[in-house]
Motif scaffolding. Sequence first.
Motif, mmCIF file in Angstrom:
data_model
loop_
_atom_site.group_PDB
_atom_site.id
_atom_site.type_symbol
_atom_site.label_atom_id
_atom_site.label_comp_id
_atom_site.label_asym_id
_atom_site.label_seq_id
_atom_site.Cartn_x
_atom_site.Cartn_y
_atom_site.Cartn_z
ATOM 1 N N ALA A 117 19.374 -26.343 -14.590
ATOM 2 C CA ALA A 117 20.837 -26.305 -14.672
ATOM 3 C C ALA A 117 21.411 -27.427 -15.526
ATOM 4 C CB ALA A 117 21.449 -26.358 -13.272
ATOM 5 N N GLN A 118 20.555 -28.298 -16.060
ATOM 6 C CA GLN A 118 21.029 -29.364 -16.933
ATOM 7 C C GLN A 118 21.714 -28.767 -18.148
ATOM 8 O OE1 GLN A 118 19.829 -33.015 -16.449
ATOM 9 N NE2 GLN A 118 21.831 -33.086 -17.445
ATOM 10 N N ARG A 119 22.930 -29.204 -18.431
ATOM 11 C CA ARG A 119 23.649 -28.712 -19.605
ATOM 12 C C ARG A 119 23.438 -29.665 -20.777
ATOM 13 N NH1 ARG A 119 27.151 -24.561 -18.840
ATOM 14 N NH2 ARG A 119 27.447 -23.942 -16.657
ATOM 15 N N MET A 120 23.260 -29.084 -21.952
ATOM 16 C CA MET A 120 23.024 -29.888 -23.144
ATOM 17 C C MET A 120 24.028 -29.499 -24.225
ATOM 18 S SD MET A 120 19.506 -30.526 -25.307
ATOM 19 C CE MET A 120 19.289 -28.819 -25.850
ATOM 20 N N SER A 121 24.683 -30.497 -24.780
ATOM 21 C CA SER A 121 25.594 -30.241 -25.888
ATOM 22 C C SER A 121 24.792 -29.858 -27.137
ATOM 23 C CB SER A 121 26.440 -31.480 -26.181
ATOM 24 O OG SER A 121 27.327 -31.736 -25.121
ATOM 25 N N THR A 122 25.383 -29.011 -27.957
ATOM 26 C CA THR A 122 24.728 -28.505 -29.151
ATOM 27 C C THR A 122 25.726 -28.460 -30.305
ATOM 28 O OG1 THR A 122 25.234 -26.250 -28.418
ATOM 29 C CG2 THR A 122 23.036 -27.083 -27.911
ATOM 30 N N HIS A 124 25.890 -26.320 -34.346
ATOM 31 C CA HIS A 124 25.243 -25.501 -35.370
ATOM 32 C C HIS A 124 25.293 -26.212 -36.715
ATOM 33 C CE1 HIS A 124 24.501 -22.052 -38.031
ATOM 34 N NE2 HIS A 124 23.970 -21.453 -36.983
ATOM 35 N N HIS A 125 24.319 -25.919 -37.572
ATOM 36 C CA HIS A 125 24.284 -26.512 -38.913
ATOM 37 C C HIS A 125 25.591 -26.311 -39.671
ATOM 38 C CE1 HIS A 125 19.607 -26.563 -39.546
ATOM 39 N NE2 HIS A 125 20.011 -27.401 -38.626
ATOM 40 N N ILE A 126 26.204 -25.148 -39.514
ATOM 41 C CA ILE A 126 27.459 -24.870 -40.218
ATOM 42 C C ILE A 126 28.496 -25.943 -39.891
ATOM 43 C CG2 ILE A 126 29.449 -23.297 -40.251
ATOM 44 C CD1 ILE A 126 27.469 -20.980 -39.999
ATOM 45 N N ASP A 127 28.525 -26.357 -38.641
ATOM 46 C CA ASP A 127 29.537 -27.320 -38.212
ATOM 47 C C ASP A 127 29.131 -28.758 -38.497
ATOM 48 O OD1 ASP A 127 31.538 -25.505 -37.337
ATOM 49 O OD2 ASP A 127 30.189 -24.969 -35.711
ATOM 50 N N ILE A 128 27.839 -29.005 -38.720
ATOM 51 C CA ILE A 128 27.429 -30.297 -39.273
ATOM 52 C C ILE A 128 28.088 -30.478 -40.639
ATOM 53 C CG2 ILE A 128 25.490 -31.611 -40.222
ATOM 54 C CD1 ILE A 128 25.272 -31.604 -37.280
ATOM 55 N N ASN A 146 31.763 -38.266 -31.706
ATOM 56 C CA ASN A 146 30.844 -37.238 -31.209
ATOM 57 C C ASN A 146 31.219 -35.889 -31.813
ATOM 58 O OD1 ASN A 146 29.514 -39.015 -29.460
ATOM 59 N ND2 ASN A 146 30.839 -38.524 -27.735
ATOM 60 N N ILE A 147 30.231 -35.196 -32.357
ATOM 61 C CA ILE A 147 30.442 -33.865 -32.916
ATOM 62 C C ILE A 147 29.645 -32.868 -32.083
ATOM 63 C CG2 ILE A 147 30.172 -32.385 -34.948
ATOM 64 C CD1 ILE A 147 32.196 -34.644 -35.372
ATOM 65 N N ALA A 148 30.326 -31.885 -31.490
ATOM 66 C CA ALA A 148 29.642 -30.896 -30.658
ATOM 67 C C ALA A 148 30.455 -29.612 -30.632
ATOM 68 C CB ALA A 148 29.453 -31.423 -29.234
ATOM 69 N N ASP A 149 29.812 -28.525 -30.237
ATOM 70 C CA ASP A 149 30.533 -27.260 -30.118
ATOM 71 C C ASP A 149 31.329 -27.236 -28.819
ATOM 72 O OD1 ASP A 149 28.718 -26.544 -28.090
ATOM 73 O OD2 ASP A 149 27.488 -25.328 -29.432
ATOM 74 N N ASP A 150 31.818 -26.072 -28.431
ATOM 75 C CA ASP A 150 32.775 -26.005 -27.337
ATOM 76 C C ASP A 150 32.167 -25.823 -25.947
ATOM 77 O OD1 ASP A 150 34.967 -26.399 -28.905
ATOM 78 O OD2 ASP A 150 35.470 -24.283 -29.133
ATOM 79 N N ALA A 151 30.856 -25.669 -25.841
ATOM 80 C CA ALA A 151 30.291 -25.388 -24.521
ATOM 81 C C ALA A 151 28.871 -25.915 -24.397
ATOM 82 C CB ALA A 151 30.311 -23.887 -24.240
ATOM 83 N N ALA A 152 28.700 -27.018 -23.683
ATOM 84 C CA ALA A 152 27.354 -27.450 -23.325
ATOM 85 C C ALA A 152 26.718 -26.352 -22.473
ATOM 86 C CB ALA A 152 27.412 -28.759 -22.543
ATOM 87 N N THR A 153 25.492 -25.967 -22.820
ATOM 88 C CA THR A 153 24.835 -24.808 -22.222
ATOM 89 C C THR A 153 23.640 -25.261 -21.399
ATOM 90 O OG1 THR A 153 25.504 -23.520 -24.160
ATOM 91 C CG2 THR A 153 23.812 -22.554 -22.762
ATOM 92 N N VAL A 195 31.310 -22.215 -35.104
ATOM 93 C CA VAL A 195 30.375 -21.573 -34.177
ATOM 94 C C VAL A 195 30.565 -22.273 -32.843
ATOM 95 C CG1 VAL A 195 27.976 -20.958 -33.712
ATOM 96 C CG2 VAL A 195 28.770 -21.141 -36.074
ATOM 97 N N ARG A 196 31.317 -21.643 -31.954
ATOM 98 C CA ARG A 196 31.803 -22.346 -30.765
ATOM 99 C C ARG A 196 30.763 -22.507 -29.671
ATOM 100 N NH1 ARG A 196 37.295 -19.800 -28.918
ATOM 101 N NH2 ARG A 196 37.191 -21.645 -27.574
ATOM 102 N N THR A 197 29.776 -21.607 -29.608
ATOM 103 C CA THR A 197 28.747 -21.678 -28.576
ATOM 104 C C THR A 197 27.429 -21.158 -29.128
ATOM 105 O OG1 THR A 197 29.094 -19.436 -27.717
ATOM 106 C CG2 THR A 197 30.487 -21.183 -26.799
#
Length: 207
Positions: A117-122, A124-128, A146-153, A195-197
């Motif tokens: 259940a550990q969530r990890m921020s991610t 995508h290359h496009i957003d880099i 910090n640069i990350a998408d909208d949902a740690a999964t 790329v939000r998620t």
Amino acid sequence: MHLAAVFRTADTDLIWKSNLEGTQNLIAAAKARAPDARFVMASTAHVSGRSGPHPGRESDIVDPQQAYPASKVAAERVLRGSGLTWSVLRFPFVYGDGDGHLEALPSHLRAFAFHPAQRMSTVHHIDIAAAIRLALTGTFDGQIVNIADDAATTLYELVRFVGKDMDASSEPMPDPWYLHVDGSLARRLGFRPSVRTVREAVEGGLM
């Protein structure tokens, strides 16, 4: 734009030489050849400790023990004191564009006792690329962002996205904010992930 790094190795001397000494060399070259240049450095969101009380923030005190994040923090400090116009972009788990990072995740997880259940921020290359373009305009000058998408999964879901399985568990999870970063500063400064998620990337064929 400083994207170079070494981290997928057990050779800690090489990690420090590349990530700290390499950055020092680039800073020295910039000061000698282009002192008015904007120096944008890629770092890692994994500088945050395991037991933080919230998603990792840029203002948190960090003291990572592993060579890769520790060397990046040391390089950040050198850059901040360099006198150059600088910004630091801390990226979490980067994936996409056929790099195989997400597909390799199950093998990496086997070496650690992660709760499913550990969530990890991610991100995508496009957003880099989008974050770098924004940094080069001066929007992030003098800041760590910090640069990350909208949902740690959850790790469980990430592994399932690539057709693998991870041991399930309903036991209490220690350190629930580990690997999860707060991206609100970047949003306030105008960054918006396209790329939000990870699910969106998978369903959109952006892997």
